[in-house]
Design a protein around this motif. Structure first.
Motif, PDB file in Angstrom:
ATOM      1  N   GLY A   1       4.045   2.682  -0.223  1.00 20.71           N
ATOM      2  CA  GLY A   1       4.361   3.473   1.054  1.00 20.71           C
ATOM      3  C   GLY A   1       4.072   4.880   0.888  1.00 20.71           C
ATOM      4  O   GLY A   1       3.412   5.697   1.653  1.00 20.71           O
ATOM      5  N   PRO A   2       4.659   5.635  -0.018  1.00 23.17           N
ATOM      6  CA  PRO A   2       4.398   7.020  -0.401  1.00 23.17           C
ATOM      7  C   PRO A   2       3.160   7.509  -0.494  1.00 23.17           C
ATOM      8  O   PRO A   2       2.731   8.588  -0.463  1.00 23.17           O
ATOM      9  N   LEU A   3       2.304   6.466  -1.153  1.00 23.43           N
ATOM     10  CA  LEU A   3       0.912   6.765  -1.380  1.00 23.43           C
ATOM     11  C   LEU A   3      -0.065   6.548   0.001  1.00 23.43           C
ATOM     12  O   LEU A   3      -1.374   6.495  -0.386  1.00 23.43           O
ATOM     13  N   LYS A   4       0.648   6.500   1.313  1.00 21.99           N
ATOM     14  CA  LYS A   4      -0.117   6.227   2.162  1.00 21.99           C
ATOM     15  C   LYS A   4      -0.870   4.770   2.219  1.00 21.99           C
ATOM     16  O   LYS A   4      -2.023   4.714   2.949  1.00 21.99           O
ATOM     17  N   LEU A   5      -0.203   4.013   1.905  1.00 26.90           N
ATOM     18  CA  LEU A   5      -0.742   2.383   1.623  1.00 26.90           C
ATOM     19  C   LEU A   5       0.255   1.513   2.239  1.00 26.90           C
ATOM     20  O   LEU A   5       0.587   0.513   1.754  1.00 26.90           O
ATOM     21  N   GLU A   6       1.019   2.034   3.342  1.00 27.79           N
ATOM     22  CA  GLU A   6       2.155   1.316   3.857  1.00 27.79           C
ATOM     23  C   GLU A   6       1.782   0.047   4.627  1.00 27.79           C
ATOM     24  O   GLU A   6       2.788  -1.174   4.426  1.00 27.79           O
ATOM     25  N   LYS A   7       0.670  -0.204   4.949  1.00 29.93           N
ATOM     26  CA  LYS A   7       0.047  -1.400   5.515  1.00 29.93           C
ATOM     27  C   LYS A   7      -0.367  -2.212   4.723  1.00 29.93           C
ATOM     28  O   LYS A   7      -0.676  -3.472   5.020  1.00 29.93           O
ATOM     29  N   ALA A   8      -0.694  -2.065   3.346  1.00 29.79           N
ATOM     30  CA  ALA A   8      -1.212  -2.737   2.374  1.00 29.79           C
ATOM     31  C   ALA A   8      -0.187  -3.623   1.678  1.00 29.79           C
ATOM     32  O   ALA A   8       0.922  -3.364   1.624  1.00 29.79           O
ATOM     33  N   LYS A   9      -0.560  -4.749   1.225  1.00 27.30           N
ATOM     34  CA  LYS A   9       0.410  -5.618   0.341  1.00 27.30           C
ATOM     35  C   LYS A   9      -0.361  -6.080  -0.823  1.00 27.30           C
ATOM     36  O   LYS A   9      -1.485  -6.529  -1.065  1.00 27.30           O
TER      37      LYS A   9
ATOM     38  N   ALA B   1       2.160  15.219   1.980  1.00 26.35           N
ATOM     39  CA  ALA B   1       3.079  14.595   1.675  1.00 26.35           C
ATOM     40  C   ALA B   1       2.405  13.408   0.481  1.00 26.35           C
ATOM     41  O   ALA B   1       3.102  13.053  -0.488  1.00 26.35           O
ATOM     42  N   THR B   2       1.423  13.038   1.007  1.00 24.28           N
ATOM     43  CA  THR B   2       0.648  11.951   0.118  1.00 24.28           C
ATOM     44  C   THR B   2       0.182  12.200  -0.929  1.00 24.28           C
ATOM     45  O   THR B   2       0.330  11.609  -2.162  1.00 24.28           O
ATOM     46  N   ALA B   3      -0.397  13.367  -1.135  1.00 20.16           N
ATOM     47  CA  ALA B   3      -0.656  14.186  -2.432  1.00 20.16           C
ATOM     48  C   ALA B   3       0.605  14.251  -3.235  1.00 20.16           C
ATOM     49  O   ALA B   3       0.163  14.283  -4.525  1.00 20.16           O
ATOM     50  N   ALA B   4       1.488  14.861  -2.717  1.00 18.66           N
ATOM     51  CA  ALA B   4       2.636  14.932  -3.501  1.00 18.66           C
ATOM     52  C   ALA B   4       3.303  13.890  -4.051  1.00 18.66           C
ATOM     53  O   ALA B   4       3.492  13.766  -5.445  1.00 18.66           O
ATOM     54  N   ALA B   5       2.989  12.703  -3.400  1.00 15.16           N
ATOM     55  CA  ALA B   5       3.569  11.588  -3.910  1.00 15.16           C
ATOM     56  C   ALA B   5       2.837  11.008  -4.897  1.00 15.16           C
ATOM     57  O   ALA B   5       3.281  10.466  -5.928  1.00 15.16           O
ATOM     58  N   VAL B   6       1.265  11.143  -5.060  1.00 16.73           N
ATOM     59  CA  VAL B   6       0.584  10.941  -5.952  1.00 16.73           C
ATOM     60  C   VAL B   6       0.919  11.776  -6.987  1.00 16.73           C
ATOM     61  O   VAL B   6       0.870  11.401  -8.270  1.00 16.73           O
ATOM     62  N   GLY B   7       1.064  12.993  -7.059  1.00 18.75           N
ATOM     63  CA  GLY B   7       1.450  13.905  -8.261  1.00 18.75           C
ATOM     64  C   GLY B   7       2.621  13.399  -8.941  1.00 18.75           C
ATOM     65  O   GLY B   7       2.926  13.416 -10.163  1.00 18.75           O
ATOM     66  N   GLU B   8       3.773  13.034  -7.997  1.00 18.59           N
ATOM     67  CA  GLU B   8       5.084  12.600  -8.483  1.00 18.59           C
ATOM     68  C   GLU B   8       5.015  11.303  -9.478  1.00 18.59           C
ATOM     69  O   GLU B   8       5.371  11.237 -10.621  1.00 18.59           O
TER      70      GLU B   8
END
Length: 559
Positions: A387-395, A472-479
């Protein structure tokens, strides 16, 4: 982990020496720069040292050859040590892989300055580094790695050892059964020949040393007449006239009777005569014994030659040496014994193999159950990262399937595959088939975060994992990169200021162009340099005061 990288005359890089970490340290390193500055060249150069393919196009224009050397700090238990030992190379704490490519396309490879094959570089590189890039990915995209990755994540070491032991026991039992059946079948086919051969060999009663013993005795007997004559003549020399013994005895008696009158002057002579008398007596006795033993016996010679020639004929018939006849007789007798014992022995071996198979199946079923539970935990853990990586629709789905028996192994009876569904309603597909490079890199990042302690590679390289995202997605990647870097060394090529801001170390890749040439170099940034580079990433070509203020806020937030 990677300690240093040295590049000479590779594409646009004339000379570059980078220090990435001191021994025992990892962390997150960011490599940034403007588009076209040469970030991909740096990754390609690194890949060359790890055994990637290369040709003369890698050599900088005007140079005779390109070379790349990568040095790694090796923990004591790292599997690279075993590979080096297997290749007869010295194992050291620092492992250096070096590759050279000439302008003529010819190349050389070295491991710790010892000549090596490119295949060995690649084999070692696979244990040292994972490169996750837009165009070429390794490691988790290979389905062959998925089963081991799941087992390590789920902590199934004991189950794996039980399955491995059961597999080996089953293989041993199966080999014993198959060998016995093959031997029995061969014995049945050749039963008449076996019985005749065993009867013939038993009549000969061959022993391993028969040939040498018989040949030696034959040689002695054939020389018996001449030897006997020589011994007889020697005895005659001793006994002719008065005889040597009689003369020595008389001399000894004369001296012995007068020795006490000579005040010791005859003592040595008396002792010498006594020794000569004793030795001559012994020599005569030995010669008489030899004469009797060497008496020529034509009948004995004929008998020995008959046996020797018979043994050699049997050996030629069976195409073996005479000393091997005894072992051949034993093997043939064993084959007949196995044949005569009927089916009882084969049934026992078959039952043992069946029981061993059941033991393996039982252990593998327990392993499969544990794998299914581990797969559910892994799917849940990866889902929390998407979700935080902008892949919330993926499974993400870890698929387990039973293998046909022909594909069973010491690793179990399951096929494990990591699959992904990028949109609701679409069936999961292998992770390597994701269309978008950015999505794929983020999926691999999510998976690597969950599998941080899995695998041998202590260095992971992400090439533009933040492609097509920001905020936010880039920040999530960095985290997540930062979190992963707590377990392993992570290097990331990035265009995202949010990712660069969380790095422990930061390098700037620069390209300098003149009228006739272009070159790329890399600069390690200090705090001031980092601020300026992140401000550039935020604002573009012109770095403004607002951009620098934003960089300060970003660095303060992530720091």
């Amino acid at each position: 982990m990677l300690v240093s990288l040295s590049i000479r005359d590779f594409v646009l890089i004339e000379k570059l020496d980078l220090g990435f970490a001191r021994a025992g340290q990892g962390g997150l390193g960011a490599l940034t720069g403007e588009t076209g500055a040469g970030k991909s060249i740096l990754i390609d150069a690194f890949g060359l040292a790890l055994g990637a393919r290369a040709d003369s196009s890698a050599v900088r224009r005007g140079a005779a050859q390109a070379s790349v050397a990568a040095a790694f700090d090796l923990p004591k238990a790292h599997p690279a040590h075993a590979i080096l030992t297997d290749q007869g190379l010295a194992s050291e704490d620092i492992l250096t892989l070096r590759r050279m490519v000439g302008a003529d396309g010819r190349g050389r490879a070295f491991v710790n300055d010892q000549p090596a094959s490119v295949a060995l570089l690649r084999r070692l590189g696979d244990t040292l580094v994972e490169i996750q890039g837009q165009m070429e990915q390794h490691g988790l995209l290979d389905i062959a790695t998925h089963r081991a990755a799941l087992d390590a994540f789920a902590g199934l070491e004991k189950q794996a050892e039980a399955v491995r032991a059961a597999w080996q026991a089953w293989r041993i039992s199966e080999r014993a059964r198959a060998d016995a059946e093959a031997a029995a079948e061969a014995a049945r086919r050749d039963e008449d020949f076996l019985r005749h051969s065993v009867q013939e060999l038993e009549a000969s009663s061959p022993k391993p040393d028969d040939e040498s013993t018989l040949a030696a005795e034959r040689q002695l007997l054939r020389a018996g007449s001449a030897l006997g004559e020589a011994v007889t003549q020697a005895l005659a020399e001793i006994e002719q006239g008065r005889g040597t013994l009689a003369a020595l005895g008389a001399a000894h008696r004369l001296i012995e009777r007068n020795a006490d009158k000579a005040a010791g002057h005859l003592d040595l002579s008396l002792a010498a005569l006594a020794r000569a008398l004793s030795e001559t007596t012994e020599a005569q006795a030995q010669l008489e014994a030899a004469r009797d033993a060497l008496e020529f016996d034509p009948a004995r010679l004929e008998k020995i030659e008959e046996r020797l020639f018979a043994l050699r004929a049997v050996a030629r018939k069976h195409n073996v040496a005479v000393p091997e006849l005894a072992a051949l007789a034993e093997r043939m007798t064993s084959q007949l014994t196995a044949l005569d014992s009927g089916e009882a022995g084969l049934k026992n071996l078959a039952a043992a193999a069946k029981a061993a198979r059941a033991g393996y199946v039982g252990a593998a079923e327990m392993q499969a159950t544990a794998r299914r539970k581990g797969a559910a935990r892994l799917d849940k853990a990866v889902a929390a990262e998407l979700g935080p990586l902008k892949l919330e629709k993926a499974k993400f789905v870890t698929e387990l399937a039973s293998l046909p028996e022909a594909e069973w192994s010491e690793a179990g009876t399951d096929r494990v595959q990591f699959t992904v569904s990028t949109n609701p309603g679409t069936p999961p597909a292998p992770i390597a088939r994701i269309a978008s490079g950015g999505e794929l890199s983020r999926f691999l990042l999510a998976l690597k975060v969950c599998l941080a302690k899995v695998g041998d590679a202590a260095t992971i390289v992400f090439d533009e994992v933040d492609s097509g995202i920001g905020g936010a997605t880039a920040a999530a990647v960095g985290e997540r990169l930062k979190r992963l870097a707590r377990e392993v060394q992570v290097l990331v090529v990035t265009h995202s200021p949010q990712v660069a801001a969380v790095a422990d170390r930061h390098w700037l890749i620069r390209k300098t162009t003149t009228r006739n040439s272009a070159s790329t170099d890399v600069l390690a940034l200090d705090a001031k340099g980092r601020r300026e580079e992140i401000a550039r990433m935020l604002s573009g070509a012109e770095v403004t005061a607002e951009a620098r203020a934003a960089a300060d806020r970003l660095l303060a937030t992530t720091g």
